[in-house]
Design a protein around this motif. Structure first.
Motif, PDB file in Angstrom:
ATOM      1  N   SER A  97      -1.784  -6.086  -9.521  1.00  0.00           N
ATOM      2  CA  SER A  97      -2.353  -6.919 -10.605  1.00  0.00           C
ATOM      3  C   SER A  97      -0.836  -6.690 -11.322  1.00  0.00           C
ATOM      4  N   THR A 142       0.759   6.655  -6.280  1.00  0.00           N
ATOM      5  CA  THR A 142      -0.446   7.495  -6.609  1.00  0.00           C
ATOM      6  C   THR A 142      -1.156   5.975  -5.946  1.00  0.00           C
ATOM      7  N   HIS A 143      -2.514   5.761  -5.694  1.00  0.00           N
ATOM      8  CA  HIS A 143      -3.239   4.594  -5.640  1.00  0.00           C
ATOM      9  C   HIS A 143      -3.343   3.514  -6.457  1.00  0.00           C
ATOM     10  N   HIS A 144      -3.750   4.807  -7.687  1.00  0.00           N
ATOM     11  CA  HIS A 144      -4.095   3.780  -8.703  1.00  0.00           C
ATOM     12  C   HIS A 144      -2.653   2.949  -9.332  1.00  0.00           C
ATOM     13  N   THR A 145      -2.008   3.912  -9.348  1.00  0.00           N
ATOM     14  CA  THR A 145       0.235   3.274  -9.921  1.00  0.00           C
ATOM     15  C   THR A 145      -0.016   1.838  -9.163  1.00  0.00           C
ATOM     16  N   GLN A 146       0.108   1.841  -7.536  1.00  0.00           N
ATOM     17  CA  GLN A 146      -0.241   1.193  -6.161  1.00  0.00           C
ATOM     18  C   GLN A 146      -1.480  -0.292  -6.676  1.00  0.00           C
ATOM     19  N   LYS A 147      -2.438   0.189  -7.175  1.00  0.00           N
ATOM     20  CA  LYS A 147      -3.173  -1.046  -7.646  1.00  0.00           C
ATOM     21  C   LYS A 147      -2.621  -1.627  -8.895  1.00  0.00           C
ATOM     22  N   ILE A 148      -1.729  -1.013 -10.075  1.00  0.00           N
ATOM     23  CA  ILE A 148      -1.511  -1.839 -11.063  1.00  0.00           C
ATOM     24  C   ILE A 148      -0.436  -2.756 -10.736  1.00  0.00           C
ATOM     25  N   ASP A 157       0.769  -0.904  -0.207  1.00  0.00           N
ATOM     26  CA  ASP A 157       0.207  -0.008  -0.079  1.00  0.00           C
ATOM     27  C   ASP A 157       0.692   1.890   0.319  1.00  0.00           C
TER      28      ASP A 157
END
Length: 282
Positions: free
Chosen positions: A36, A27-33, A22
């Motif tokens: 993934s 950024t939260h979006h880059t973390q999710k990428i 986390d």
């Protein structure tokens, strides 16, 4: 304290750093990428296994290169900020293609389940808070105390960390690296969620114990490294790539196959002799 500062502080004090998933990206979006990408690479390793290929073949996929170049380009400069002990420069550490990957099965699986004995990746490395070789390890599935997460002996607790004549560690040694019974060694369990990062100096003592019967799922992970060219030439595994690999660079299929061949042959040679700490990664 932000993640970069924590990484710098623990790297200087104890020879390693950990970044949870986390905090892996700004950024939260880059973390999710990023998380993934790790999940997709784990799926790739599982698919390769059905075809009879070992985990190292996962670097044929783009995901392995996107993960490794992001960490070496974004996190290494944030965690290792002092002048290198070999070349006296900042920012000299380069991605060096020292890949390996694992799938540690559960004890209930029909597959072999094992960990690694304690060792140092580069025991011959100069002693410094700015190491010329740093190992980087990414869990592609959650790494728990039951499914063979990494255990480290912090440099501040390792009386042999700063010695130049410490002997290579082997699985057969009955004495602990601190000269006493191994049960008395203060190991730190590095349980970490998928998509986090562990990084450590080439001199850090670490191991991965075999999974327990409580492990519910296998541990999959990807490892690679960065090094100073004056200590370990980043092109030694891939001479055709003299330029620095940058964020998002994905090598040609031919180059990926060359790295797989070099690393597989190197591991085969290592399997023919007792494990030496100067050339092994967990």
């Amino acid at each position: 304290m932000e993640a970069g500062e924590r990484a710098r502080n623990t790297m200087v004090k104890d020879g390693y750093f950990m970044v949870p998933n986390d905090s892996i990206a700004p950024t939260h979006h880059t973390q999710k990428i990023f998380v993934s990408l790790c999940s997709r690479l784990a799926e790739g390793i599982n698919w390769l296994e059905t075809l009879g290929f070992p985990p190292i073949w996962c670097i044929i996929f783009d995901e392995a290169w996107l993960i490794s170049t992001f960490i070496s380009d974004y996190w290494v400069p944030r965690a290792v900020v002092k002048r290198c002990s070999v070349c006296s420069k900042k920012g000299c550490l380069r991605f060096n293609y020292d890949f390996w990957a694992w799938k540690v099965h559960t004890k209930t699986s029909t597959q072999h389940a094992s960990g690694w004995g304690y060792h140092r990746d580069r025991e011959n490395m100069p002693i410094s808070t700015a190491p010329p070789y740093v190992s980087l390890w990414v869990p592609l599935t959650d790494a728990t105390t039951d499914n063979s997460c990494i255990r480290v002996l912090p440099a501040s607790l390792d009386e042999h960390y700063a010695t130049t004549n410490s002997k290579p560690s082997t699985r057969k040694r009955k004495r602990s690296p601190c000269g006493s019974d191994s049960k008395s060694v203060i190991w730190k369990e590095m349980a970490i969620k998928a998509g986090g990062i562990l990084g450590w100096s080439g001199r850090l003592l670490h191991e991965a114990k075999p999974p327990t019967k409580r492990a519910m799922f296998p541990r999959l992970s990807l490892a690679f490294a960065v090094s100073c060219a004056e200590f370990e030439d980043p092109t030694m595994r891939l001479p055709s790539r003299e330029e620095k690999v940058k964020l998002g660079d994905c090598l040609s299929v031919k180059e990926r196959l060359q790295v797989i061949a070099v690393q597989s042959w190197r591991r085969y040679l290592l399997s023919l002799r007792p494990m030496t700490s100067s050339v092994r990664m967990t």
